[in-house]
Motif scaffolding. Structure first.
Motif, PDB file in Angstrom:
ATOM      1  N   ILE A 227       0.825  -1.226   0.062  1.00 53.21           N
ATOM      2  CA  ILE A 227       0.084   0.189   0.051  1.00 53.21           C
ATOM      3  C   ILE A 227       0.871   1.257   0.162  1.00 53.21           C
ATOM      4  O   ILE A 227       0.753   2.066  -0.753  1.00 53.21           O
ATOM      5  N   THR A 228       2.122   1.321   0.500  1.00 53.33           N
ATOM      6  CA  THR A 228       2.767   2.463   0.873  1.00 53.33           C
ATOM      7  C   THR A 228       3.428   2.782  -0.458  1.00 53.33           C
ATOM      8  O   THR A 228       3.626   3.844  -0.848  1.00 53.33           O
ATOM      9  N   VAL A 229       4.098   1.497  -1.161  1.00 50.89           N
ATOM     10  CA  VAL A 229       4.504   1.871  -2.286  1.00 50.89           C
ATOM     11  C   VAL A 229       3.578   2.080  -3.608  1.00 50.89           C
ATOM     12  O   VAL A 229       3.909   2.984  -4.261  1.00 50.89           O
ATOM     13  N   LEU A 230       2.316   1.631  -3.486  1.00 50.64           N
ATOM     14  CA  LEU A 230       1.441   2.033  -4.330  1.00 50.64           C
ATOM     15  C   LEU A 230       1.248   3.552  -4.133  1.00 50.64           C
ATOM     16  O   LEU A 230       0.952   4.066  -5.078  1.00 50.64           O
ATOM     17  N   ILE A 231       1.189   3.944  -3.168  1.00 44.24           N
ATOM     18  CA  ILE A 231       0.623   5.499  -2.850  1.00 44.24           C
ATOM     19  C   ILE A 231       1.794   6.438  -3.344  1.00 44.24           C
ATOM     20  O   ILE A 231       1.660   7.313  -3.975  1.00 44.24           O
ATOM     21  N   PHE A 232       3.033   5.785  -3.041  1.00 51.79           N
ATOM     22  CA  PHE A 232       4.199   6.562  -3.486  1.00 51.79           C
ATOM     23  C   PHE A 232       4.012   6.502  -5.182  1.00 51.79           C
ATOM     24  O   PHE A 232       4.328   7.636  -5.802  1.00 51.79           O
ATOM     25  N   TYR A 233       3.936   5.262  -5.607  1.00 46.14           N
ATOM     26  CA  TYR A 233       3.991   5.477  -7.156  1.00 46.14           C
ATOM     27  C   TYR A 233       2.907   6.282  -8.108  1.00 46.14           C
ATOM     28  O   TYR A 233       3.201   6.662  -8.622  1.00 46.14           O
ATOM     29  N   ILE A 234       1.401   6.229  -7.387  1.00 47.40           N
ATOM     30  CA  ILE A 234       0.340   6.892  -7.688  1.00 47.40           C
ATOM     31  C   ILE A 234       0.852   8.807  -7.663  1.00 47.40           C
ATOM     32  O   ILE A 234       0.634   9.550  -8.280  1.00 47.40           O
TER      33      ILE A 234
END
Length: 119
Positions: free
Chosen positions: A105-112
């Motif tokens: 989730i943290t990496v997805l938030i960063f990616y987005i």
């Protein structure tokens, strides 16, 4: 809760730094989930050690057993708190999937966020 917020901010900076070094998102997720799990396990070990030290304070004759006048109301309450804390034992088994989901989730938030900021 404060730990997760601080860890998330730290993780965002680490992801930013690792992405500048061209590290893949898969490796970032693996590293962050393993490190979060190990930090959590180490903190559980520390709190287990603290609980054992608290229990040793009630053993007045240092024989390793609680006998007679050593068994007080405070000892009974501490013992019940330790016995009823079954979440720590479950974390050893089910903790890594939660750490993995948190890292994803943290990496997805960063990616987005990086995709939105580059437009």
């Amino acid at each position: 809760m404060h730990f997760l917020i601080g860890f998330s901010i730290f993780l965002f900076f680490c992801i930013y730094w690792l992405r500048k070094k061209k590290i893949s998102y898969f490796k970032i997720i693996a590293i962050s989930s393993i490190s979060l799990y190990l930090i959590s396990i180490l903190s559980l070990q520390y709190f287990d050690y603290v609980d054992k030290q608290e229990l040793k304070k009630f053993d007045l004759n240092n024989n390793g057993k609680i006998e007679g006048n050593e068994y007080t109301y405070e000892y009974e309450q501490l013992e019940l708190n330790i016995i009823n804390d079954n979440g720590t034992n479950l974390f050893y088994i089910f903790g890594y999937p939660f750490c993995l989901v948190y890292s994803i989730i943290t990496v997805l938030i960063f990616y987005i966020a990086t995709k939105l900021l580059t437009f």
